[in-house]
Write a protein that holds these residues in place. Structure first.
Motif, short mmCIF file in Angstrom:
data_model
loop_
_atom_site.label_atom_id
_atom_site.label_comp_id
_atom_site.label_asym_id
_atom_site.label_seq_id
_atom_site.Cartn_x
_atom_site.Cartn_y
_atom_site.Cartn_z
N ILE A 25 91.38 -20.55 67.30
CA ILE A 25 91.50 -19.32 66.51
C ILE A 25 92.69 -18.51 67.01
O ILE A 25 93.46 -17.95 66.20
CB ILE A 25 90.18 -18.52 66.57
CG1 ILE A 25 89.09 -19.29 65.82
CG2 ILE A 25 90.36 -17.12 65.99
CD1 ILE A 25 87.69 -18.77 66.04
N THR A 26 92.87 -18.46 68.32
CA THR A 26 94.05 -17.76 68.88
C THR A 26 95.33 -18.41 68.38
O THR A 26 96.26 -17.70 67.99
CB THR A 26 94.00 -17.79 70.42
OG1 THR A 26 92.78 -17.17 70.86
CG2 THR A 26 95.19 -17.06 71.03
N ILE A 87 96.89 -20.81 58.62
CA ILE A 87 95.75 -20.73 57.69
C ILE A 87 94.94 -22.02 57.73
O ILE A 87 93.71 -21.99 57.77
CB ILE A 87 96.25 -20.41 56.27
CG1 ILE A 87 96.78 -18.97 56.22
CG2 ILE A 87 95.13 -20.61 55.24
CD1 ILE A 87 97.54 -18.62 54.97
N GLN A 88 95.63 -23.16 57.77
CA GLN A 88 94.91 -24.43 57.86
C GLN A 88 94.13 -24.53 59.17
O GLN A 88 93.01 -25.03 59.19
CB GLN A 88 95.87 -25.61 57.73
CG GLN A 88 96.33 -25.84 56.32
CD GLN A 88 97.14 -27.12 56.18
OE1 GLN A 88 97.38 -27.84 57.15
NE2 GLN A 88 97.57 -27.40 54.97
N MET A 89 94.72 -24.07 60.26
CA MET A 89 94.03 -24.10 61.55
C MET A 89 92.75 -23.26 61.49
O MET A 89 91.69 -23.69 61.93
CB MET A 89 94.94 -23.58 62.66
CG MET A 89 94.28 -23.48 64.02
SD MET A 89 94.04 -25.05 64.84
CE MET A 89 95.70 -25.38 65.37
N THR A 150 97.61 -24.69 70.49
CA THR A 150 97.38 -25.65 69.42
C THR A 150 97.07 -27.03 69.96
O THR A 150 96.30 -27.78 69.36
CB THR A 150 98.64 -25.72 68.51
OG1 THR A 150 98.88 -24.42 67.97
CG2 THR A 150 98.46 -26.68 67.37
N GLN A 151 97.63 -27.39 71.11
CA GLN A 151 97.53 -28.75 71.62
C GLN A 151 96.46 -28.98 72.68
O GLN A 151 96.22 -30.12 73.06
CB GLN A 151 98.90 -29.18 72.18
CG GLN A 151 99.99 -29.24 71.12
CD GLN A 151 99.64 -30.19 70.00
OE1 GLN A 151 99.31 -31.34 70.22
NE2 GLN A 151 99.72 -29.71 68.78
N VAL A 152 95.80 -27.93 73.17
CA VAL A 152 94.83 -28.13 74.24
C VAL A 152 93.55 -28.79 73.72
O VAL A 152 93.25 -28.74 72.52
CB VAL A 152 94.49 -26.80 74.97
CG1 VAL A 152 95.70 -26.27 75.72
CG2 VAL A 152 93.94 -25.77 74.00
#
Length: 170
Positions: A25-26, A87-89, A150-152
């Motif tokens: 979300i962050t 938005i997709q995330m 995003t990658q964690v």
């Protein structure tokens, strides 16, 4: 003789808690803010071009106007990638990750290129540019953080977790 109850294995049978999604979300919020920032920056660049053209009575295009004009399509692409990916995330769509990383990488690369160009133009015209490296550092902090979030692994788990299907009530 003491008899103790056998250890219960109920704890092992408990379903794992669903991921909270804090990092995802962050990342989504940072991407949306970064995209909005870049799209709003386009308005500032357009205003800058208009003001510079009003100041330039000879009609010649200077390096600043050229840099602003080149920045507009770059910011449009970066802003669109970040907003769409963000938005997709937030909607738990996995392709959003790739869009966010692409947008952030493009933003970072353009910031570095812009620094090199500004320093080169300033050096060629005997200008002193104050704070450019610091500005680039500050403008790349949020894209770097966004890529990291995003990658964690927690983001991957959150995106991969699906809501349990509702059982039909009889």
């Amino acid at each position: 003789m003491n008899h103790y109850p056998a250890a219960s294995s109920h704890a092992a049978e408990q379903p794992a808690a669903a991921p909270s999604g804090g990092t995802a979300i962050t990342a989504g919020v940072l991407a949306c803010l970064g995209g909005a920032h870049r799209l709003l920056s386009i308005l500032v660049l357009i205003a800058g071009i208009v003001l510079l053209s009003d100041l330039d009575a000879e009609g010649e295009t200077d390096a600043t106007t050229t840099l602003f004009a080149i920045s507009i399509p770059v910011f449009l692409i970066v802003g669109a990638l970040l907003l769409t990916g963000g938005i997709q995330m937030l909607r738990r769509k996995t392709p959003g990750r790739g869009l966010i990383v692409a947008g952030c990488a493009a933003d970072i690369a353009y910031s570095v290129i812009e620094l090199v160009v500004v320093e080169a133009v300033a050096g060629a015209n005997d200008y002193t540019v104050l704070g450019s490296p610091v500005f680039v550092l500050l403008t790349t902090v949020f894209p770097i953080l966004t890529i990291v979030f995003t990658q964690v692994a927690p983001t991957t788990r959150w995106l991969g977790a699906h809501a349990a299907p509702a059982s039909p009530s009889a």
